[in-house]
Design a protein around this motif. Sequence first.
Motif, mmCIF file in Angstrom:
data_model
loop_
_atom_site.group_PDB
_atom_site.id
_atom_site.type_symbol
_atom_site.label_atom_id
_atom_site.label_comp_id
_atom_site.label_asym_id
_atom_site.label_seq_id
_atom_site.Cartn_x
_atom_site.Cartn_y
_atom_site.Cartn_z
ATOM 1 N N ASN A 90 0.836 -1.199 0.000
ATOM 2 C CA ASN A 90 0.000 0.000 0.000
ATOM 3 C C ASN A 90 0.881 1.263 0.000
ATOM 4 O OD1 ASN A 90 0.711 0.657 2.706
ATOM 5 N ND2 ASN A 90 -0.936 -0.612 3.485
ATOM 6 N N ARG A 101 -3.160 0.800 -9.498
ATOM 7 C CA ARG A 101 -3.775 0.639 -8.174
ATOM 8 C C ARG A 101 -4.899 -0.372 -8.291
ATOM 9 N NH1 ARG A 101 -2.988 6.572 -8.111
ATOM 10 N NH2 ARG A 101 -1.911 7.121 -6.175
ATOM 11 N N THR A 139 -7.998 -2.203 -5.771
ATOM 12 C CA THR A 139 -8.675 -2.143 -4.478
ATOM 13 C C THR A 139 -8.304 -3.371 -3.651
ATOM 14 O OG1 THR A 139 -10.502 -0.989 -5.527
ATOM 15 C CG2 THR A 139 -10.919 -1.910 -3.358
ATOM 16 N N SER A 140 -8.015 -3.153 -2.397
ATOM 17 C CA SER A 140 -7.669 -4.229 -1.480
ATOM 18 C C SER A 140 -8.884 -5.096 -1.186
ATOM 19 C CB SER A 140 -7.136 -3.632 -0.174
ATOM 20 O OG SER A 140 -7.021 -4.625 0.820
ATOM 21 N N ASP A 179 -9.644 -4.383 2.681
ATOM 22 C CA ASP A 179 -10.151 -3.059 3.028
ATOM 23 C C ASP A 179 -10.519 -2.331 1.735
ATOM 24 O OD1 ASP A 179 -10.643 -0.468 3.830
ATOM 25 O OD2 ASP A 179 -8.777 -0.220 4.950
ATOM 26 N N ARG A 180 -11.782 -2.256 1.433
ATOM 27 C CA ARG A 180 -12.250 -1.678 0.158
ATOM 28 C C ARG A 180 -11.863 -0.213 -0.013
ATOM 29 N NH1 ARG A 180 -12.686 -5.274 -3.092
ATOM 30 N NH2 ARG A 180 -14.669 -5.171 -4.084
ATOM 31 N N ARG A 181 -11.481 0.461 1.089
ATOM 32 C CA ARG A 181 -11.059 1.872 0.984
ATOM 33 C C ARG A 181 -9.596 1.998 0.587
ATOM 34 N NH1 ARG A 181 -12.120 3.150 6.997
ATOM 35 N NH2 ARG A 181 -11.115 1.135 6.952
ATOM 36 N N ALA A 182 -8.851 0.903 0.722
ATOM 37 C CA ALA A 182 -7.404 0.951 0.478
ATOM 38 C C ALA A 182 -7.067 0.441 -0.918
ATOM 39 C CB ALA A 182 -6.682 0.106 1.525
ATOM 40 N N TYR A 183 -5.967 0.968 -1.457
ATOM 41 C CA TYR A 183 -5.468 0.527 -2.750
ATOM 42 C C TYR A 183 -4.124 -0.160 -2.559
ATOM 43 C CZ TYR A 183 -8.940 3.482 -5.003
ATOM 44 O OH TYR A 183 -10.119 4.039 -5.411
#
Length: 140
Positions: A51, A81, A83-84, A87-91
């Motif tokens: 990340n 990038r 999406t994780s 955690d959908r907010r993290a790339y």
Amino acid sequence: MDYSLEQSVGFMLGLTHRKAVALLATKFKPYDITTEQFSVLFNIGKGEGVNQKEVALRVFKDQPTTARIIDLLEKKGWVERQTSEQDRRAYLLYLTTEGRTMLDNLVPIEREMNKELAEGIPEDQMEAFKHTLSLINHNL
């Protein structure tokens, strides 16, 4: 006053760093990449799926600066990038095929420059120097 700035370890390290960065920047210029961009690209390639926060820690840059560099690398088509899953907010960051090719071109240039920097210095002295730099880094 019996003090010479030229003998200050910090001054000597700074001067050497600036000269080395300028030389590497010249060698990287045909590839349209800066030494800072290379550092980020290399660290993404070293641990794909990393990340942005982790990259910032690895390259010793703040997160906004790192984000700008990643944006630029993405525009150049060298990084993507994703999406994780956790955690959908993290790339998470990955090299593209072009980014991997770029690293394959640049790493040998950086390695060759390191050879040039060490030219004429016995290997045992270079190892001692690297060890001393590690100790200084630890002290910092």
